[in-house]
Design a protein around this motif. Sequence first.
Motif, PDB file in Angstrom:
ATOM      1  N   HIS A 234       6.207  -0.566   6.833  1.00 58.76           N
ATOM      2  CA  HIS A 234       6.365   0.748   6.047  1.00 58.76           C
ATOM      3  C   HIS A 234       6.331   0.323   4.702  1.00 58.76           C
ATOM      4  O   HIS A 234       7.060  -0.830   4.399  1.00 58.76           O
ATOM      5  N   PRO A 235       6.094   0.844   3.560  1.00 55.95           N
ATOM      6  CA  PRO A 235       5.818   0.799   2.505  1.00 55.95           C
ATOM      7  C   PRO A 235       7.768   0.392   2.127  1.00 55.95           C
ATOM      8  O   PRO A 235       8.085   1.124   2.567  1.00 55.95           O
TER       9      PRO A 235
ATOM     10  N   GLY B 147       4.004   9.722  -3.408  1.00 55.68           N
ATOM     11  CA  GLY B 147       3.061   9.791  -3.503  1.00 55.68           C
ATOM     12  C   GLY B 147       2.730   8.802  -1.851  1.00 55.68           C
ATOM     13  O   GLY B 147       2.011   8.794  -1.082  1.00 55.68           O
ATOM     14  N   ARG B 148       3.853   7.752  -1.784  1.00 59.29           N
ATOM     15  CA  ARG B 148       3.738   6.543  -0.876  1.00 59.29           C
ATOM     16  C   ARG B 148       4.060   7.846   0.663  1.00 59.29           C
ATOM     17  O   ARG B 148       5.133   8.240   0.681  1.00 59.29           O
ATOM     18  N   GLU B 149       4.150   7.071   1.745  1.00 62.13           N
ATOM     19  CA  GLU B 149       3.227   7.628   2.813  1.00 62.13           C
ATOM     20  C   GLU B 149       4.684   6.836   4.435  1.00 62.13           C
ATOM     21  O   GLU B 149       4.015   5.609   3.938  1.00 62.13           O
ATOM     22  N   TRP B 150       5.566   6.775   5.277  1.00 65.88           N
ATOM     23  CA  TRP B 150       5.929   6.287   5.753  1.00 65.88           C
ATOM     24  C   TRP B 150       5.996   6.910   7.500  1.00 65.88           C
ATOM     25  O   TRP B 150       5.885   8.276   7.804  1.00 65.88           O
ATOM     26  N   SER B 151       4.818   6.226   8.099  1.00 61.13           N
ATOM     27  CA  SER B 151       4.347   7.650   9.811  1.00 61.13           C
ATOM     28  C   SER B 151       6.116   7.204  10.370  1.00 61.13           C
ATOM     29  O   SER B 151       7.246   6.020  10.372  1.00 61.13           O
TER      30      SER B 151
ATOM     31  N   ALA C   2       0.812  -1.355  -0.004  1.00 57.52           N
ATOM     32  CA  ALA C   2      -0.041  -0.098   0.062  1.00 57.52           C
ATOM     33  C   ALA C   2       0.382   0.797   0.077  1.00 57.52           C
ATOM     34  O   ALA C   2       2.297   1.243   0.521  1.00 57.52           O
ATOM     35  N   ASP C   3       0.023   1.565   0.299  1.00 58.75           N
ATOM     36  CA  ASP C   3       0.983   3.337  -0.718  1.00 58.75           C
ATOM     37  C   ASP C   3       1.617   4.431   1.484  1.00 58.75           C
ATOM     38  O   ASP C   3       1.683   5.104   0.993  1.00 58.75           O
ATOM     39  N   GLU C   4       0.684   3.955   2.172  1.00 54.49           N
ATOM     40  CA  GLU C   4       1.656   4.111   3.377  1.00 54.49           C
ATOM     41  C   GLU C   4       1.814   2.909   4.451  1.00 54.49           C
ATOM     42  O   GLU C   4       1.235   1.818   4.377  1.00 54.49           O
ATOM     43  N   SER C   5       1.803   3.127   5.693  1.00 58.35           N
ATOM     44  CA  SER C   5       2.610   2.603   6.985  1.00 58.35           C
ATOM     45  C   SER C   5       1.259   1.699   7.448  1.00 58.35           C
ATOM     46  O   SER C   5      -0.071   2.596   7.290  1.00 58.35           O
TER      47      SER C   5
END
Lengths: 195, 215, 242
Positions: free
Chosen positions: B152-153, C139-143, B101-104
Amino acid sequence: MTAAGGRGWWRRNWWGLLALVPVLVTAVALSPNDAYEVWRTAQPREAVGPDRDGWISYGGTRLRLAAVVPADLRDPDTEEPYQLPPGLQAWQATVTFGRLADPDNSLLGCAFLLEDEAGRRFGDHPTELGGAELAGGSIGPTICRPDEPEDDTFEAIALFLLPESTRPAALLLTASDQLPAYARFELDPAALPAG
Amino acid sequence: MPREPGGRPGADRRSLATPLRLAGVGVCVLVLVVAVAGLAGGLERVPAPQLPVVAVDEVSEGEPWNVTVTAAHLFRELGDYSPVDEDNHWLVIETNVEVTADESRGDVSSALYPWGVEGLVSEFKLTGLEEGAFGADEVLLVRDSTQVGALHPGLVERVVFLWEQAGDAPVPTEVTVRIVSMTLRESTLSGHMEWLDPEPRARVTVPVRDRRDES
Amino acid sequence: MSPNGQDPPPSPRFTTGPLRWRAAVPQHRSPGGSRIGSALAALVLLVVVVAAGGLVVGTELNDDRRFREFVASGPVGEPVSAHTVDLTVLGARTAATIVEEPGFIPRDTAGVWVLVRIRALAQREPVSIGYAAVRDSAGREWSATERVEQPLVGFGYQLEPGIPVEAEVVFEVPREVATDLTVRLGDAGVDLRMQTVAEVPVPVDEAAVAAGLAATEPLVLADPELVIADPQVLVGTEGNGR
């Protein structure tokens, strides 16, 4: 359709059209998902001030400001003063409460805020004072509850950290079920003891 | 004699009434069929009868994660993690997980579940999935044996999934693992893009090594 | 046909009998062509309404777009206002292994650790930085990572107005995106709808990544620091009308 038919339609439906006006007004006024209203009522916006004797009736009890003074932060055992970072001043506010109307539910989610001369609001028990202790004893989180439920009065101490360049101007108390109403004690910054 | 003296207007009404009545009957029949099918379980989610098979060590690619099942074990305890009941043991599934996915993602514990294993103690139901899909009691990062908060991605991580199994349950010699997919779509409830519709997308049958005697 | 073979009586509409009132009621539609016409008109109107509705639904922004966050962006080294809190990105470090404090368990990674040093200053009331993430150009996001205790982000640190705090925010990202990141910070939690987010590019280049990964010792996270004594910062806080 004939002209006569047109007149008939209006004659049969005038009441419906008339009823539509209040219905539309009500629908707009009572929108259940008014996010702004939900947000607004969660903010302390309506100040409740003290009476002539200094008491504020709020959240099912009455309360009175006992003192706002520079906090005496020191180790209770060694009397060693707590080292604050330079440029900061800790303040403590003591508030006297009367008997709670409902010991279980009055003042639920209560929180103290100290407002400075510029209108900025400071939170109780800031992160920076996590390791500090008051000379008088422990400074755990401020709870608006007496030690014994049947106590007629009790005190709560709130602790704040302000830049040295500013001084307290008001003490605020909010309870989550009372918002947007909040208790507000105005202070005279010039009359406060020096830090 | 015509039944009513209205003549033409009455006839018009009748010519409309027949199709209307037929449509009404049709709708009723349809509702009845759906209701009966629903009562008989026809509306319940049913996984595809034959899930694609993925081999051990083979990547099951998909969204929101790629999952590779690498091994399965039984352990009395694993590092600092012990079963609640000391007579029980852990069923451990070893995997590699990569968030696609595009986010964690903080919901990696719902990426897979063992199928048909008896005696799982906590029976933590995975929402939206079939009856008997139980999420892991612990999900650990092999790298430092800590609980997985988020993955994470683009980072492939070795992750172990732990289920507490009753000591008196039949000891599995192999276990079938179902790997879960989700779809990013606009929620009909919230109107926002959300990862929804979890469903098993593949199955892996992996031999279980009984290592309960190892400390 | 009637049983006696006579013609049926003429339509009551044209009789002078008791049914004559029908024709006199004005709202009754006249039979024939105009009725078909009005049915057609109704049909056309229906089609127009449905088509218009379809157009509105099709062109309306979806909820994610309508309620998306407000973004305030700025360069490294300058305060960016995320409504309730001013955020300044001061720099960044990279590492293969980090440790919260000397003696703690070192944490390695499949990618690279990126530690973004920020200064945060609450504006009018106590606030926490509940949202911290890095985003690449795709646009990928890492918290922010949960593998170490984050000193400043999350809801553990309450910022007070006029008291700037500096600390590092820690992210774990694939090596190939480490030089292509923008840090996003704000007082929101996971729900960013209608919230304000400050966006600043993360100052990390290839050389920094290579050096960070080559280091043999784990990088020790910096403790949060109050920078109230910094005269430049004091000037900034007293203005308040930024």
